[in-house]
Motif scaffolding. Structure first.
Motif, PDB file in Angstrom:
ATOM      1  N   ALA A   1      10.266   9.320  13.691  1.00  0.00           N
ATOM      2  CA  ALA A   1       9.175   8.336  13.768  1.00  0.00           C
ATOM      3  C   ALA A   1       8.032   8.728  12.850  1.00  0.00           C
ATOM      4  CB  ALA A   1       8.683   8.213  15.211  1.00  0.00           C
ATOM      5  N   ARG A   2       7.644   9.993  12.898  1.00  0.00           N
ATOM      6  CA  ARG A   2       6.559  10.482  12.049  1.00  0.00           C
ATOM      7  C   ARG A   2       6.904  10.297  10.572  1.00  0.00           C
ATOM      8  NH1 ARG A   2       7.045  15.684  12.961  1.00  0.00           N
ATOM      9  NH2 ARG A   2       7.909  16.108  10.918  1.00  0.00           N
ATOM     10  N   ARG A   3       8.107  10.639  10.185  1.00  0.00           N
ATOM     11  CA  ARG A   3       8.515  10.522   8.780  1.00  0.00           C
ATOM     12  C   ARG A   3       8.571   9.068   8.329  1.00  0.00           C
ATOM     13  NH1 ARG A   3      13.131  15.187   8.091  1.00  0.00           N
ATOM     14  NH2 ARG A   3      11.672  16.919   8.186  1.00  0.00           N
ATOM     15  N   LEU A   4       9.066   8.186   9.187  1.00  0.00           N
ATOM     16  CA  LEU A   4       9.143   6.776   8.806  1.00  0.00           C
ATOM     17  C   LEU A   4       7.757   6.144   8.689  1.00  0.00           C
ATOM     18  CD1 LEU A   4      12.298   5.557  10.750  1.00  0.00           C
ATOM     19  CD2 LEU A   4      12.034   5.895   8.273  1.00  0.00           C
ATOM     20  N   VAL A   5       6.813   6.564   9.514  1.00  0.00           N
ATOM     21  CA  VAL A   5       5.440   6.068   9.382  1.00  0.00           C
ATOM     22  C   VAL A   5       4.869   6.492   8.037  1.00  0.00           C
ATOM     23  CG1 VAL A   5       3.067   6.387  10.236  1.00  0.00           C
ATOM     24  CG2 VAL A   5       4.906   5.759  11.815  1.00  0.00           C
ATOM     25  N   SER A   6       5.041   7.744   7.670  1.00  0.00           N
ATOM     26  CA  SER A   6       4.535   8.221   6.388  1.00  0.00           C
ATOM     27  C   SER A   6       5.188   7.468   5.231  1.00  0.00           C
ATOM     28  CB  SER A   6       4.787   9.727   6.250  1.00  0.00           C
ATOM     29  OG  SER A   6       4.262  10.205   5.033  1.00  0.00           O
ATOM     30  N   HIS A   7       6.492   7.244   5.337  1.00  0.00           N
ATOM     31  CA  HIS A   7       7.213   6.499   4.299  1.00  0.00           C
ATOM     32  C   HIS A   7       6.722   5.055   4.198  1.00  0.00           C
ATOM     33  CE1 HIS A   7      10.503   5.197   1.750  1.00  0.00           C
ATOM     34  NE2 HIS A   7      10.733   4.235   2.622  1.00  0.00           N
ATOM     35  N   ARG A   8       6.543   4.420   5.347  1.00  0.00           N
ATOM     36  CA  ARG A   8       6.092   3.023   5.352  1.00  0.00           C
ATOM     37  C   ARG A   8       4.679   2.920   4.775  1.00  0.00           C
ATOM     38  NH1 ARG A   8       8.440  -0.736   4.033  1.00  0.00           N
ATOM     39  NH2 ARG A   8      10.111   0.455   4.926  1.00  0.00           N
ATOM     40  N   LEU A   9       3.790   3.843   5.146  1.00  0.00           N
ATOM     41  CA  LEU A   9       2.431   3.831   4.595  1.00  0.00           C
ATOM     42  C   LEU A   9       2.460   3.996   3.078  1.00  0.00           C
ATOM     43  CD1 LEU A   9       0.597   5.969   7.295  1.00  0.00           C
ATOM     44  CD2 LEU A   9       0.271   3.521   6.852  1.00  0.00           C
ATOM     45  N   ASP A  10       3.345   4.850   2.582  1.00  0.00           N
ATOM     46  CA  ASP A  10       3.489   5.020   1.139  1.00  0.00           C
ATOM     47  C   ASP A  10       3.906   3.697   0.497  1.00  0.00           C
ATOM     48  OD1 ASP A  10       3.779   6.787  -1.310  1.00  0.00           O
ATOM     49  OD2 ASP A  10       5.837   6.024  -1.129  1.00  0.00           O
ATOM     50  N   ALA A  11       4.853   3.009   1.106  1.00  0.00           N
ATOM     51  CA  ALA A  11       5.308   1.717   0.570  1.00  0.00           C
ATOM     52  C   ALA A  11       4.203   0.661   0.625  1.00  0.00           C
ATOM     53  CB  ALA A  11       6.530   1.233   1.355  1.00  0.00           C
ATOM     54  N   TRP A  12       3.281   0.802   1.550  1.00  0.00           N
ATOM     55  CA  TRP A  12       2.181  -0.154   1.693  1.00  0.00           C
ATOM     56  C   TRP A  12       0.968   0.201   0.827  1.00  0.00           C
ATOM     57  CZ3 TRP A  12       1.961  -0.609   7.766  1.00  0.00           C
ATOM     58  CH2 TRP A  12       3.102  -1.274   8.225  1.00  0.00           C
ATOM     59  N   GLY A  13       1.075   1.222  -0.004  1.00  0.00           N
ATOM     60  CA  GLY A  13      -0.012   1.547  -0.911  1.00  0.00           C
ATOM     61  C   GLY A  13      -0.887   2.717  -0.499  1.00  0.00           C
ATOM     62  N   HIS A  14      -0.466   3.463   0.499  1.00  0.00           N
ATOM     63  CA  HIS A  14      -1.186   4.673   0.927  1.00  0.00           C
ATOM     64  C   HIS A  14      -0.251   5.855   0.653  1.00  0.00           C
ATOM     65  CE1 HIS A  14      -4.203   2.156   2.835  1.00  0.00           C
ATOM     66  NE2 HIS A  14      -3.213   1.490   3.395  1.00  0.00           N
ATOM     67  N   PRO A  15      -0.297   6.395  -0.569  1.00  0.00           N
ATOM     68  CA  PRO A  15       0.704   7.374  -1.003  1.00  0.00           C
ATOM     69  C   PRO A  15       0.719   8.666  -0.196  1.00  0.00           C
ATOM     70  CG  PRO A  15      -1.034   7.118  -2.655  1.00  0.00           C
ATOM     71  CD  PRO A  15      -1.315   6.137  -1.565  1.00  0.00           C
ATOM     72  N   TYR A  16       1.885   9.324  -0.244  1.00  0.00           N
ATOM     73  CA  TYR A  16       2.024  10.641   0.372  1.00  0.00           C
ATOM     74  C   TYR A  16       0.913  11.543  -0.137  1.00  0.00           C
ATOM     75  CZ  TYR A  16       6.819   9.081   1.313  1.00  0.00           C
ATOM     76  OH  TYR A  16       7.911   8.384   1.735  1.00  0.00           O
ATOM     77  N   GLY A  17       0.328  12.340   0.748  1.00  0.00           N
ATOM     78  CA  GLY A  17      -0.738  13.245   0.361  1.00  0.00           C
ATOM     79  C   GLY A  17      -2.112  12.611   0.351  1.00  0.00           C
TER      80      GLY A  17
ATOM     81  N   VAL B   1      -5.464   8.787   3.996  1.00  0.00           N
ATOM     82  CA  VAL B   1      -5.057   7.781   4.986  1.00  0.00           C
ATOM     83  C   VAL B   1      -3.643   8.073   5.483  1.00  0.00           C
ATOM     84  CG1 VAL B   1      -4.536   5.334   5.319  1.00  0.00           C
ATOM     85  CG2 VAL B   1      -6.610   6.015   4.103  1.00  0.00           C
ATOM     86  N   ASN B   2      -2.713   8.349   4.582  1.00  0.00           N
ATOM     87  CA  ASN B   2      -1.338   8.632   4.969  1.00  0.00           C
ATOM     88  C   ASN B   2      -1.279   9.890   5.834  1.00  0.00           C
ATOM     89  OD1 ASN B   2       1.459   9.588   4.909  1.00  0.00           O
ATOM     90  ND2 ASN B   2       1.795   8.051   3.316  1.00  0.00           N
ATOM     91  N   ASP B   3      -1.938  10.957   5.385  1.00  0.00           N
ATOM     92  CA  ASP B   3      -1.917  12.203   6.159  1.00  0.00           C
ATOM     93  C   ASP B   3      -2.540  12.035   7.539  1.00  0.00           C
ATOM     94  OD1 ASP B   3      -0.709  13.472   4.022  1.00  0.00           O
ATOM     95  OD2 ASP B   3      -2.511  14.547   3.385  1.00  0.00           O
ATOM     96  N   THR B   4      -3.664  11.318   7.610  1.00  0.00           N
ATOM     97  CA  THR B   4      -4.368  11.150   8.885  1.00  0.00           C
ATOM     98  C   THR B   4      -3.555  10.319   9.863  1.00  0.00           C
ATOM     99  OG1 THR B   4      -6.504  11.361   7.787  1.00  0.00           O
ATOM    100  CG2 THR B   4      -6.497  10.331   9.967  1.00  0.00           C
ATOM    101  N   LEU B   5      -3.036   9.171   9.422  1.00  0.00           N
ATOM    102  CA  LEU B   5      -2.281   8.324  10.346  1.00  0.00           C
ATOM    103  C   LEU B   5      -0.941   8.962  10.714  1.00  0.00           C
ATOM    104  CD1 LEU B   5      -2.855   5.814  11.926  1.00  0.00           C
ATOM    105  CD2 LEU B   5      -1.595   4.502  10.224  1.00  0.00           C
ATOM    106  N   THR B   6      -0.366   9.734   9.816  1.00  0.00           N
ATOM    107  CA  THR B   6       0.871  10.453  10.145  1.00  0.00           C
ATOM    108  C   THR B   6       0.602  11.510  11.210  1.00  0.00           C
ATOM    109  OG1 THR B   6       1.795  10.025   7.958  1.00  0.00           O
ATOM    110  CG2 THR B   6       2.748  11.843   9.198  1.00  0.00           C
ATOM    111  N   LEU B   7      -0.514  12.215  11.115  1.00  0.00           N
ATOM    112  CA  LEU B   7      -0.881  13.205  12.139  1.00  0.00           C
ATOM    113  C   LEU B   7      -1.156  12.528  13.480  1.00  0.00           C
ATOM    114  CD1 LEU B   7      -1.511  16.035  13.110  1.00  0.00           C
ATOM    115  CD2 LEU B   7      -3.797  15.802  12.120  1.00  0.00           C
ATOM    116  N   ILE B   8      -1.872  11.422  13.463  1.00  0.00           N
ATOM    117  CA  ILE B   8      -2.124  10.666  14.693  1.00  0.00           C
ATOM    118  C   ILE B   8      -0.795  10.246  15.321  1.00  0.00           C
ATOM    119  CG2 ILE B   8      -3.010   8.469  15.584  1.00  0.00           C
ATOM    120  CD1 ILE B   8      -5.359   8.812  13.552  1.00  0.00           C
ATOM    121  N   THR B   9       0.105   9.718  14.496  1.00  0.00           N
ATOM    122  CA  THR B   9       1.424   9.306  14.983  1.00  0.00           C
ATOM    123  C   THR B   9       2.171  10.488  15.587  1.00  0.00           C
ATOM    124  OG1 THR B   9       1.555   7.545  13.330  1.00  0.00           O
ATOM    125  CG2 THR B   9       3.633   8.288  14.306  1.00  0.00           C
ATOM    126  N   ALA B  10       2.124  11.634  14.925  1.00  0.00           N
ATOM    127  CA  ALA B  10       2.810  12.829  15.434  1.00  0.00           C
ATOM    128  C   ALA B  10       2.327  13.181  16.833  1.00  0.00           C
ATOM    129  CB  ALA B  10       2.592  14.001  14.471  1.00  0.00           C
TER     130      ALA B  10
END
Length: 163
Positions: A47-63, A66-75
């Motif tokens: 779930a955590r990995r797919l959220v990070s991947h989806r955010l990247d696809a939506w314009g919030h790149p890995y690293g 926004v991607n790091d913060t929402l991925t941590l929240i999701t985790a």
């Protein structure tokens, strides 16, 4: 697929083949990703990995912050669903939405009686757990717990407004 052999089942994306769906005149999000995961550490990791991947696809790149913060929240939210919301044979559900000014993650499990406390006190210094929702509260623009709609359980959600 069998939930005993797979961590994820029944993906649903309102984005079919394209990267985004035009926002309607209603309050529909620009982006949406919904999936059920087995209530296990493996399901939480996926779930955590797919959220990070989806955010990247939506314009919030890995690293990106926004991607790091929402991925941590999701985790934190999915770890709580696995640890405190687990019911044998039941999945947890994740919903990620992106609107023009807000990203929102919702994690739903089937445990009704185990509702997280909205507390701002840290656990004792020697406690090995109990800080996850403090992290969520510190990183998210807002978060809360709501009863699950149409079935037993609860939904814990958090929002983040990218700046």
């Amino acid at each position: 697929m069998n939930s005993r052999t797979s961590s994820a089942r029944r993906p649903h994306e309102s984005e079919a083949a394209g990267e985004s769906v035009a926002k309607a005149a209603t309050d529909r999000p620009l982006h949406e990703f919904v999936m059920a995961f087995t209530s296990s550490p493996r399901g939480a990791r996926l779930a955590r990995r797919l959220v990070s991947h989806r955010l990247d696809a939506w314009g919030h790149p890995y690293g990106d912050r926004v991607n790091d913060t929402l991925t941590l929240i999701t985790a934190e939210l999915v770890a709580n669903a696995v640890r405190h919301g687990h019911v044998a044979g039941r999945d947890f559900h994740l919903r990620l939405t992106g609107a023009a000014d807000t990203l929102r993650v919702e994690v739903t499990d089937t445990r009704t009686e185990r509702v997280p406390l909205l507390c701002d006190r840290e656990p004792p210094g020697d406690a090995e757990s109990g800080r996850g929702l403090l992290i969520v509260a510190g990183l998210a623009t807002g978060w809360a717990v709501a009863p699950r709609v149409g079935a037993p359980g609860k939904t814990v959600w958090a929002e983040l407004r990218p700046e």
